[in-house]
Design a protein around this motif. Sequence first.
Motif, mmCIF file in Angstrom:
data_model
loop_
_atom_site.group_PDB
_atom_site.id
_atom_site.type_symbol
_atom_site.label_atom_id
_atom_site.label_comp_id
_atom_site.label_asym_id
_atom_site.label_seq_id
_atom_site.Cartn_x
_atom_site.Cartn_y
_atom_site.Cartn_z
ATOM 1 N N ARG A 151 2.572 8.053 -6.322
ATOM 2 C CA ARG A 151 1.878 8.625 -7.467
ATOM 3 C C ARG A 151 2.074 10.127 -7.421
ATOM 4 O O ARG A 151 2.293 10.689 -6.361
ATOM 5 N N HIS A 165 0.822 -1.208 0.000
ATOM 6 C CA HIS A 165 0.000 0.000 0.000
ATOM 7 C C HIS A 165 0.853 1.254 0.000
ATOM 8 O O HIS A 165 0.555 2.218 -0.705
ATOM 9 N N HIS A 195 2.081 2.012 -3.249
ATOM 10 C CA HIS A 195 1.026 2.489 -4.136
ATOM 11 C C HIS A 195 0.800 3.978 -4.027
ATOM 12 O O HIS A 195 0.073 4.567 -4.831
ATOM 13 N N PHE A 196 1.414 4.578 -3.002
ATOM 14 C CA PHE A 196 1.268 6.029 -2.892
ATOM 15 C C PHE A 196 2.333 6.772 -3.698
ATOM 16 O O PHE A 196 2.384 7.985 -3.672
ATOM 17 N N PHE A 203 0.250 12.638 -7.315
ATOM 18 C CA PHE A 203 -0.532 13.503 -6.409
ATOM 19 C C PHE A 203 0.034 13.500 -4.999
ATOM 20 O O PHE A 203 -0.137 14.461 -4.263
#
Lengths: 116, 869
Positions: free
Chosen positions: B63, B57, B60-61, B65
Amino acid sequence: MKGTQLGEFEELVLLIIGVLYPNAYGLKIRIEIMEQTGRKVAIGAVHSALSRLQDKGFVKSQLAEATHERGGRRKRLFQITATGKQAIEKNHELRNSLWNKIPDMALKGLNYGGSF
Amino acid sequence: MSKEPKHIAPPTSADRFLSLFCRSELLEEVKGDLHECFGIEQEEKGTFRARWLYWYHVLHFLRPFAIKNKRQNSNIIIMYKSYFKFAWRNILKHKGSALMNVLSLSVGIACFVFIFIYLKGELGYDKFHQDADRIHRVVIDLVESDGKILPDATTPPALAPALKTNFAEVEASVRIFPGWGTKFLMGVNEDQKFYEEGLIRTDSTFFDVFSFPFIHGNAETALNNPRQLVITRSAALKYFNRVDVVGEVLTVFSMRNAKVKITGVIEDVPENSHFKFDFLTRLTFRDLDDNWGWWNYYTYVKLANGADVNGLQAKLPAFYERSRPDQDNYAPIYTQAITDIHLKSNLKWELGTNGNMSNIYIFGALALFVLLISCINYLNLTVAGSLKRMKEVGVRKVFGAHRQSLISQFLIEALLMVIFSVLLGGLLAEFIFQNTADVLGKEMSIVDSENLLVFGLIAIAVLVVGLLTGLYPALHLSSFKVSNAVKGIVSKSGKPALALRKSLLVIQFAISGVMIIGTIVVFQQLRHLQNTELGFDAEQVLMIENANALSSQETLKTELNKMPGVSEVGATTGVVGGQNWTTTIGYPDEVLLNYVVADPEFMSVMDFEFVAGRNFSREFATDVQGNNIIVNEQGLKELGLSLDDVGKPIPITKQNDTIRNGSILGVVKDFHFTNFKSEIKPFGFYFRDRPQSHLGIKLSTANLSETMSQIESAWNDLANGAPFEYYFLDESYGAMNAQENKLLNIMSYLTFLAIFIAFIGMFAIANLTIKDKRKEIAIRKVLGASTSGVSNMITSKFLTLVLIANLIAGPLAYLVMQQWLDGFAYRTSLGVTVFAIAIVSTLLVAWFTVGFQSFKAAISNPVKSLRQD
């Protein structure tokens, strides 16, 4: 305009925010999506979608009061805005009108496995 | 309140990682969600999986944004951006010198990378075998009755099995019996057949010793029975157009139509194997295991794990004497590590063309030299260039630049230059690889995972050198006082720097001098070899192979003789300068005689010059019998005969205790039939009036292409579909000097580059010196010095440096090249001219670079120079 388009996953997140009102926050949205659709979703993906929705002005958010369950970390609660509501309504209407335009013939015979 | 479950926290390393990249305004909610999620997953799936999922998880950050935006409000980033901007501007401002700098460094890098990768390939021969360190070749030299020893790679067939049975150290042994130049006509059917040279006959233990990866089939059983064949991928594609051909049958037409079943397909033999083949089949000769008399097998052994090769080596001579009690003299028997064969073994009858260790050293030294010259150059140019920027440094200091930021700025400039150079160098190296495939005899590329790694390592090394180079001006310039720097006053400590630069120049030119001399010597030697009288006329001699395939060799000969473009046709078993047979003759002392069987016409095709006696003749019936031979002068000498013995019957050999007579029909002048590293050896010709494997055709110069097509059609009429394979004798002779040719090629490129780089270096230093001396020149001119006087003053200083460099280079090059030349039996001499050429050419280059600039400075208006500052 591209900025006001609603992606498929974004729409899903937006709808779930509505469903969960007033307690919609990142993890809860994720769990709800997984339960409703059976899709596997990473938290990061949900947060990313939320951030896009907020940039487009479809949702607004505020930090909730700190609670003990998350080690004193606050949640960010999301809420649909008026533009957000318009966007889903537009999508909904578009679908309905398209659905109604499909002639019966096109779907005839495509039953769900039951008998006539 | 319910009792909380034992709480295990999510991995802190993941948390730390998250804090590192995640925007601070998002961090709280994100971490909150993640921790809550961890709690849930921990209950559902257990701590272990939850921890993994936590990482999942977090990652998955990663990114856009969520990642911190560093561009905003970071002082460091802004400063670095400005450094890059200034560095870029500065490069653009000094386009010329920046270009020279990048060019010379990248050329150096390219040369080094190219040679390094080439040498890596040469040194990596046969390492692909599993346990290559345990594989050895066992060889026995040949010894003649007079005690002369001839290094020889071949061994009797009995050796390999005997080694296996007698020594516990030997885990497996194998014999290799190559085709010895035979071309096997093979095919799937009558319509599709090819001549194949790459057929090796061997033992079933072949794959116990060597590792060639199987695509289809099984290494254990592939050679268990005779009439089994293992072929390479490309051979399979050639005959069947597919790779999965196990079970198919090939016919060997030239072995009484033997049918062989394909039991395995292996990958093509790697480029870096010292022997190459396309087909492997079983040895089927009888009684090989007891045969100590034939010398045409290669013996390889794989030692047991942990066995000591030196121990085995020590026991070999005694073992060999035990095995052959009938001998008087025992030749040395010894082992060679398989990985050493390509570069260090230079025996007679090697399985392939081997490399040469001394060339490896020469190439390595040259590559280092060129890299060294270009690094020195880079250092010189960078230091020289940065000294011009004294005022810029001063102004920066006035504006409040810290010393550290000045250092960073110079380092970044250096880094940019080096990165450019490395990239350009890589491109150049690839370009060289693409264009030298035929010179090197193999395809190479830098874009190969292993070579890329090498390039990466070299690039890192050069980067470090570049940064160190940048460090000097960075520290030096930033150390001045602001007031002095703005005024452009360089501290008095410039002297040692100048001395350093001068000695670096001397080194550069000394290296260039050595390389020039070396190249000239190699060139002269090669010319010497090419101009050496071969002792016969190889020009316009066409050799046709596989002449045995003809239905009637006589008919073809007659047909050919009718053609206007053909002046003579002769038959022979071998090619002078190619493969020939050897035998021992002579009584009472035996001599190893190289020989071919030839007819009288072949002798005239080759235009051998008779010193005494006569050519073979069909009119004397005895010419075709027994030991009636024609020898060369060396042969006559070693047989202990004189010209008076020619034509008389003399005892010439002893067979089964009977002395047999023979006669020397004629003596031809000595001729070269091996490469020029060895002395001329005895050579003989026998005459047997029957079809032979080769035809030699002497052509007249006119209408070569027409004659060739006539010959080919005549061949096709008689050859039963066998392909027309031929070559020109002078070409195959040229190939004997291939090693030296390759050396000369690479050396001349590198020498040219070295001179070029040294030239750039001198140009830049001269430029700088002249700028420094601007005022001195002006004052001298005001005081009445002539233009030529002033310009000579500067030029002569540089010429002195070059002279010193040559004084160092001369003796060094003399020593090295003398040693190289000693490797040749027929060598050119090291004349004074060679050194004179080196001195004159370097002086000319220096005079040209410096003279032009100093002349320009000398004719400039002194007022302009004096008015500055």
